[in-house]
Design a protein around this motif. Structure first.
Motif: not given
Length: 184
Positions: A56-73, A169-179
């Motif tokens: 499910r995560t792999e399937h949702s990645l393209p959508f989340l990547r497009e929606l959140f282009a500003d996050l290190p998805i 948020f800094d880069e590490a915090e942005l990664e935590e927002i994602v995962s």
């Protein structure tokens, strides 16, 4: 007591903490859940098949990547998925009970799952003004009406975040927002 969500392996036998979050629900955790999981959940605690969660995560990645282009998805998802692939258990637990309000305002988890599953980029919703009870002290709180005009805004709200917070948020915090905070 601070709010805390966690992602653990084999929640019913020898659980191992994989990831946690104290302030928000990580975006990828939403992508791991299904409507069936919502129906079986009690109070925001989910036990899901590990392999299905990965798919499910792999399937949702393209959508989340497009929606959140500003996050290190990609980097956050890669780390989390690698960790999930390495553990040898049938199930994982996603416990976000402490992060879910007792009377959640719309939108909720079901709205988030619908938007992710259907890849709906144009979600919008009007939430009327309402009065809710403060769970800490029982006082009544008047909540202003809310207009949600995008899927991105809705998903952030479900995760207890705003676009404005992302700017701070800094880069590490942005990664935590994602995962979430990933334990090694």
């Amino acid at each position: 007591m601070s709010a805390r969500g966690s992602l653990v392996s084999s929640p019913n036998k020898c659980p191992e903490l994989i990831s946690e979050s104290k302030r928000y629900i990580p975006l990828l955790w939403l992508g791991m859940l299904s409507h069936r999981d919502l129906e079986k959940s009690e109070g925001g605690a989910f036990e899901v098949n590990r392999l299905n969660a990965i798919l499910r995560t792999e399937h949702s990645l393209p959508f989340l990547r497009e929606l959140f282009a500003d996050l290190p998805i990609d980097s956050a998802a890669g780390s989390l998925l690698n960790r999930l692939r390495k553990i040898r258990c049938d199930t994982i637990g996603i416990d976000i009970g402490d992060l879910i309000e007792s009377e959640p305002p719309n939108p909720g988890l079901r709205d988030a799952l619908d938007a992710i599953a259907t890849r709906n980029e144009s979600y919008s919703l009007s939430v009327p003004a309402r009065t809710v009870e403060n769970p800490a002290n029982g006082d009544l709180i008047n909540v202003k009406p809310l207009q949600i005009t995008s899927t991105k805004e809705m998903l952030l709200r479900v995760c207890w975040l705003t676009s404005r917070q992302l700017e701070d948020f800094d880069e590490a915090e942005l990664e935590e927002i994602v995962s979430g905070h990933l334990w090694k």
